[in-house]
Write a protein that holds these residues in place. Structure first.
Motif, PDB file in Angstrom:
ATOM      1  N   GLN A   1      57.841  28.802  23.960  1.00 25.62           N
ATOM      2  CA  GLN A   1      56.868  29.642  23.277  1.00 25.62           C
ATOM      3  C   GLN A   1      55.983  30.341  24.306  1.00 25.62           C
ATOM      4  O   GLN A   1      55.455  29.718  25.216  1.00 25.62           O
TER       5      GLN A   1
ATOM      6  N   SER B   1      58.202  35.194  28.548  1.00 19.46           N
ATOM      7  CA  SER B   1      58.414  36.647  28.532  1.00 19.46           C
ATOM      8  C   SER B   1      59.733  37.063  29.190  1.00 19.46           C
ATOM      9  O   SER B   1      60.017  38.245  29.286  1.00 19.46           O
TER      10      SER B   1
ATOM     11  N   GLN C   1      63.299  38.219  29.588  1.00 20.22           N
ATOM     12  CA  GLN C   1      64.044  39.049  28.648  1.00 20.22           C
ATOM     13  C   GLN C   1      65.491  38.581  28.518  1.00 20.22           C
ATOM     14  O   GLN C   1      66.410  39.176  29.091  1.00 20.22           O
TER      15      GLN C   1
ATOM     16  N   GLY D   1      66.413  33.399  20.126  1.00 20.92           N
ATOM     17  CA  GLY D   1      65.482  34.232  20.866  1.00 20.92           C
ATOM     18  C   GLY D   1      65.751  35.713  20.781  1.00 20.92           C
ATOM     19  O   GLY D   1      65.247  36.483  21.610  1.00 20.92           O
TER      20      GLY D   1
ATOM     21  N   ARG E   1      64.617  37.878  18.703  1.00 26.83           N
ATOM     22  CA  ARG E   1      63.379  38.620  18.456  1.00 26.83           C
ATOM     23  C   ARG E   1      62.557  38.819  19.717  1.00 26.83           C
ATOM     24  O   ARG E   1      61.883  39.835  19.886  1.00 26.83           O
ATOM     25  N   SER E   2      62.623  37.870  20.641  1.00 26.54           N
ATOM     26  CA  SER E   2      61.813  37.963  21.855  1.00 26.54           C
ATOM     27  C   SER E   2      62.258  39.114  22.754  1.00 26.54           C
ATOM     28  O   SER E   2      61.476  39.609  23.570  1.00 26.54           O
TER      29      SER E   2
ATOM     30  N   THR F   1      57.843  38.828  24.044  1.00 27.85           N
ATOM     31  CA  THR F   1      57.404  37.452  24.263  1.00 27.85           C
ATOM     32  C   THR F   1      57.940  36.572  23.136  1.00 27.85           C
ATOM     33  O   THR F   1      57.887  36.964  21.967  1.00 27.85           O
ATOM     34  N   SER F   2      58.445  35.394  23.473  1.00 29.30           N
ATOM     35  CA  SER F   2      58.936  34.472  22.455  1.00 29.30           C
ATOM     36  C   SER F   2      57.756  33.852  21.717  1.00 29.30           C
ATOM     37  O   SER F   2      56.831  33.325  22.345  1.00 29.30           O
ATOM     38  N   ASP F   3      57.784  33.901  20.388  1.00 28.38           N
ATOM     39  CA  ASP F   3      56.687  33.348  19.607  1.00 28.38           C
ATOM     40  C   ASP F   3      56.942  31.902  19.194  1.00 28.38           C
ATOM     41  O   ASP F   3      56.134  31.297  18.499  1.00 28.38           O
TER      42      ASP F   3
END
Length: 244
Positions: A46, A49, A51, A85, A87-88, A93-95
């Motif tokens: 969490q 960053s 990619q 991951g 969406r990240s 950034t991974s939420d």
């Protein structure tokens, strides 16, 4: 034919689109960076960053949100064919975090890999958007389950959903499926205590509906469990490809 033709991700996306040879070749390239991860060690953190995302090829993963006091809420479980991951890559950034439940195999997908794949094969991009939309629909169902279903129906719905997801990638049937989750995993995901989970599973077993024991979910009365959960699998959208 490519080696990815019968991969879990290909089987999953084929529920939406009949993949061409060119699209299978692009999927093959997305699987090039193959990695293994041990159980219990986060593969995505969490707030991270970096990619990169992953395509889960083998094993089970849980995704969870960590709270400031150190407690966690499991958001969902990922099975072969799922993205981790994704969406990240777009939100930078991974939420939430991803933790392997067992030793897993996954393909690392860089942001550039994904964007190139989207540019080359718009139909494949649409299929991946379908998969992401389906994941969102499952999160909605989980929210409804925690907020509105009683414990028996919540558990029944969850086990049926897992069974449908696994059936899509050839890992489950209406008889049952292998499942490495513990009662603590179920408690964390379903908003119940471990003691309550044990009680609910015992009740479902005694009612002749389902048994979850020794890493195996066995359906004894599939239709009865569907009735208890009021399970309508339409939100999983697995009835066949929309794009030919």
């Amino acid at each position: 034919m490519t080696s990815v033709e019968h991969s879990p991700l290909t089987r999953k996306l084929s529920a939406f689109v009949a993949l061409s040879k060119a699209e299978l070749d692009v999927l093959e390239r997305l699987h090039q960076r193959r990695r293994s991860f041990v159980a219990g060690c986060d593969m995505v953190h969490q707030g991270q960053s970096t990619q990169a995302a992953y395509i889960l090829s083998a094993g089970w993963v849980c995704s969870y949100k960590l709270q400031p006091d150190g407690t966690r809420q499991i958001v969902d479980f990922q099975v072969p064919g799922d993205f981790l991951g994704l969406r990240s890559l777009l939100l930078r950034t991974s939420d939430h975090s991803f933790e392997p439940i067992v030793e897993i195999e996954a393909a690392e997908v860089l942001k550039s890999d994904l964007l190139n794949a989207f540019a080359q094969t718009p139909r494949l991009a649409t299929a991946i958007l379908w998969a992401a939309s389906r994941d969102e629909a499952m999160v909605v169902e989980h929210l409804v389950g925690i907020g509105r279903r009683d414990a028996d129906a919540r558990m029944a719905h969850f086990l049926l959903e897992l069974g449908s997801r696994l059936a899509l990638v050839g890992m489950g049937t209406e008889d049952g499926y292998d499942c490495p989750l513990t009662q603590y995993h179920l408690a964390d995901a379903l908003g119940l205590s471990a003691i309550h989970v044990n009680r609910v599973l015992r009740q479902l077993r005694e009612n002749g509906l389902v048994t979850f024991r020794d890493g195996r979910v066995t359906f004894h009365d599939y239709e009865g469990l569907v009735e208890l959960a009021e399970f309508d699998p339409a939100y999983l959208d697995q009835s066949g490809p929309l794009l030919k």
